[in-house]
Every structure is written in structure tokens, then in C-alpha cells.
Design a protein around this motif. Structure first.
Motif, PDB file in Angstrom:
ATOM      1  N   UNK A   9       0.847  -1.195   0.000  1.00  0.00           N
ATOM      2  CA  UNK A   9       0.000   0.000   0.000  1.00  0.00           C
ATOM      3  C   UNK A   9       0.882   1.245   0.000  1.00  0.00           C
ATOM      4  N   UNK A  10       0.458   2.266  -0.737  1.00  0.00           N
ATOM      5  CA  UNK A  10       1.227   3.516  -0.814  1.00  0.00           C
ATOM      6  C   UNK A  10       0.330   4.639  -1.299  1.00  0.00           C
ATOM      7  N   UNK A  11       0.726   5.871  -1.034  1.00  0.00           N
ATOM      8  CA  UNK A  11       0.016   7.025  -1.584  1.00  0.00           C
ATOM      9  C   UNK A  11       0.400   7.145  -3.053  1.00  0.00           C
ATOM     10  N   UNK A  12      -0.582   7.367  -3.913  1.00  0.00           N
ATOM     11  CA  UNK A  12      -0.351   7.327  -5.362  1.00  0.00           C
ATOM     12  C   UNK A  12       0.782   8.253  -5.797  1.00  0.00           C
ATOM     13  N   UNK A  46      -3.435   9.406 -10.517  1.00  0.00           N
ATOM     14  CA  UNK A  46      -2.088   9.175  -9.987  1.00  0.00           C
ATOM     15  C   UNK A  46      -1.426  10.457  -9.487  1.00  0.00           C
ATOM     16  N   UNK A  47      -2.028  11.607  -9.814  1.00  0.00           N
ATOM     17  CA  UNK A  47      -1.503  12.896  -9.348  1.00  0.00           C
ATOM     18  C   UNK A  47      -2.301  13.447  -8.167  1.00  0.00           C
ATOM     19  N   UNK A  48      -3.243  12.667  -7.674  1.00  0.00           N
ATOM     20  CA  UNK A  48      -4.136  13.112  -6.609  1.00  0.00           C
ATOM     21  C   UNK A  48      -3.623  12.607  -5.254  1.00  0.00           C
ATOM     22  N   UNK A  49      -3.223  13.513  -4.353  1.00  0.00           N
ATOM     23  CA  UNK A  49      -2.673  13.080  -3.062  1.00  0.00           C
ATOM     24  C   UNK A  49      -3.687  12.444  -2.114  1.00  0.00           C
ATOM     25  N   UNK A  50      -4.973  12.465  -2.483  1.00  0.00           N
ATOM     26  CA  UNK A  50      -5.981  11.832  -1.628  1.00  0.00           C
ATOM     27  C   UNK A  50      -6.257  10.388  -2.035  1.00  0.00           C
ATOM     28  N   UNK A  51      -5.450   9.858  -2.960  1.00  0.00           N
ATOM     29  CA  UNK A  51      -5.629   8.481  -3.426  1.00  0.00           C
ATOM     30  C   UNK A  51      -4.475   7.604  -2.957  1.00  0.00           C
TER      31      UNK A  51
END
Length: 252
Positions: A9-12, A46-51
Motif C-alpha cells: 500500500x502507498x500514496x499514489x 495518480x496525481x491526486x494526493x488523496x488516493x
């Protein structure tokens, strides 16, 4: 036969290279079923920090077998379920806004390759992990729009059909001949409606997110060694608690 995998798991925004592999794999699977217009079939996320991404991969990281995404409601970007069903039933927007004050998100983009089809590796396991990481990112409520194949997971990880929207919670999406079911889990912290087996596994992964477990495939009765790497370095459990605006009245 695959007997060893890693689920990570990781932040996109922290791993664009893996995001590109995720996009390619997801699009390939969708194309097999003739699905092109699904709302998550883009590369904008992939550029969205909430994903946050969950990937099922080989131990060397070269091969992706499947994955899923968890998109937190951030007050800026609509959740995929809003984009998919909002024009058919705008009440979904009010539901998401209400629950976002507690921390809300959506599990979406679930896919698996043909190599692992029927093992649960690319479907049940990532769904379980999506709920497990909710404590790291401060998510109390998680939405999902399920296909007929994945709606059965609601009885395992504690989902409830959202009967207030659509046709008792169902929509024809992404094609007129496919039925999707809207679900939510209103308590990802305690998981009171989850199957006891799944609740125990989720709590264990929260306690030890970097572990190796021998898991049994729920559908083909095969044992698989799963290397979990679920600690998200940039996670903040208060980041997505969206406080509702309080309207003040001025007395005259």
C-alpha cells in the motif's frame, strides 16, 4: 502456479512508476470485457494526493497481478461513485458530504489479471487490505460500487447496500446490461458487521502491517505466502476529517 506474492500500500503520488503499471493492467482487464467508459479508467488519479493504492505484485515488483485504490473524500475531488451515479441520483453527493466529516473514502479500481483469476488474490485480498489501511488515513466510512462478482464481499468485510439511492442501491453501470450495487461500511474502526474471520484478519494487519502470512485462497483452496507491506509513510490519520462549515446567524 503462483504461491508467493506481495501486497503493498502507498500514496499514489509517492510511486508514479507503479501507478503506471496499475493503469496498464487495469485498462487491459477492462478491455477484455469491452468496458471503456468507467469513471476510474483515467490516469488523472495518480496525481491526486488523496488516493492510496494497493497492489498485488511479484516479490521483485516487476509483475502486477492486480490492485485497488482507496480515494479519500477531500472536499475537492468527487469520489468515483459520485461521478458514476451522481447524474442518475444526486443524493449520493449529500451522503458523501455528510460522512466526510468523520473521514470517508471509496474503494474503487479493483482488478486482477487472468493469471490469478478465481484465487481471491486480486479481489478479496486487496478489499481486505483497503479496510485495514483505513486507520492509517483516518477513514471511518468507506463506499464502493460493486460489480455482480464482488458484491458478495459485503457479507465478509461488512458492507451494507445504500438503499437510499438508485433503485434500492443498484444502478446500470458502466453499461446498460451491467448492474452495479452501491455499498458503504459505516464503521471501519470496529467493523461490527464484518464476518468474524475477516475482522480478525483486518485487525491483525493493522497491528502488524509489515508481516508475512500464509493465506488460504477462499475460492480454490490453495495456500499462498503473502508478504504484506502496508505501512504508508506519508499517512496522516487526521488529514481527511472534513469538518462541516457552521453557518453563523447574526441577530439584528
Amino acid at each position: 502456479m503462483i504461491t508467493e506474492i506481495r501486497i503493498r500500500a502507498f500514496r499514489a503520488v509517492d510511486d508514479p512508476e507503479t501507478c503506471l503499471k496499475f493503469i496498464a493492467g487495469h485498462r487491459h482487464v477492462l478491455s477484455i470485457y469491452g468496458i471503456e467508459n468507467i469513471t476510474t479508467n483515467t490516469d488523472d488519479w495518480m496525481y491526486n494526493p488523496s488516493i492510496f493504492c494497493i497492489v498485488v505484485e511479484s516479490l521483485d515488483g516487476e509483475k502486477l497481478y492486480g490492485g485497488a485504490r482507496v480515494q479519500a473524500a477531500d472536499g475537492i475531488h468527487p469520489l468515483p461513485i459520485e461521478e458514476a451515479t451522481g447524474k442518475m441520483d444526486p443524493r449520493i453527493h449529500d451522503l458523501v458530504k455528510h460522512y466526510s466529516q468523520f473521514g470517508a473514502a471509496e474503494l474503487s479500481g479493483l482488478w486482477n489479471s487472468k493469471e490469478v483469476a478465481g484465487f481471491g488474490i486480486g479481489s478479496l485480498f486487496p478489499s481486505r487490505v483497503a479496510v485495514a489501511i483505513c486507520d492509517q488515513i483516518g477513514i471511518d466510512v468507506i463506499f464502493t460500487l460493486c460489480s455482480p462478482a464482488t458484491v458478495r464481499f459485503k457479507d465478509w468485510i461488512g458492507g451494507t447496500v445504500i438503499k437510499e439511492i438508485g433503485n434500492e442501491g443498484t444502478f446500470y453501470y458502466p453499461k446498460i446490461d451491467l448492474l452495479a450495487t452501491a455499498l458503504y461500511n459505516l464503521d471501519t474502526v470496529r467493523l461490527p458487521t464484518a464476518h468474524a474471520r475477516e475482522r480478525e484478519k483486518i485487525f491483525a494487519l493493522r497491528k502488524d502491517p509489515e508481516c508475512v502470512e500464509q493465506e488460504r485462497s477462499p475460492f480454490k483452496n490453495q495456500m499462498i505466502n503473502v508478504h504484506y507491506a502496508l505501512r504508508i509513510a506519508s499517512a496522516n490519520p487526521t488529514e481527511f476529517k472534513m469538518k462541516q462549515e457552521v453557518k453563523e446567524t447574526q441577530s439584528i
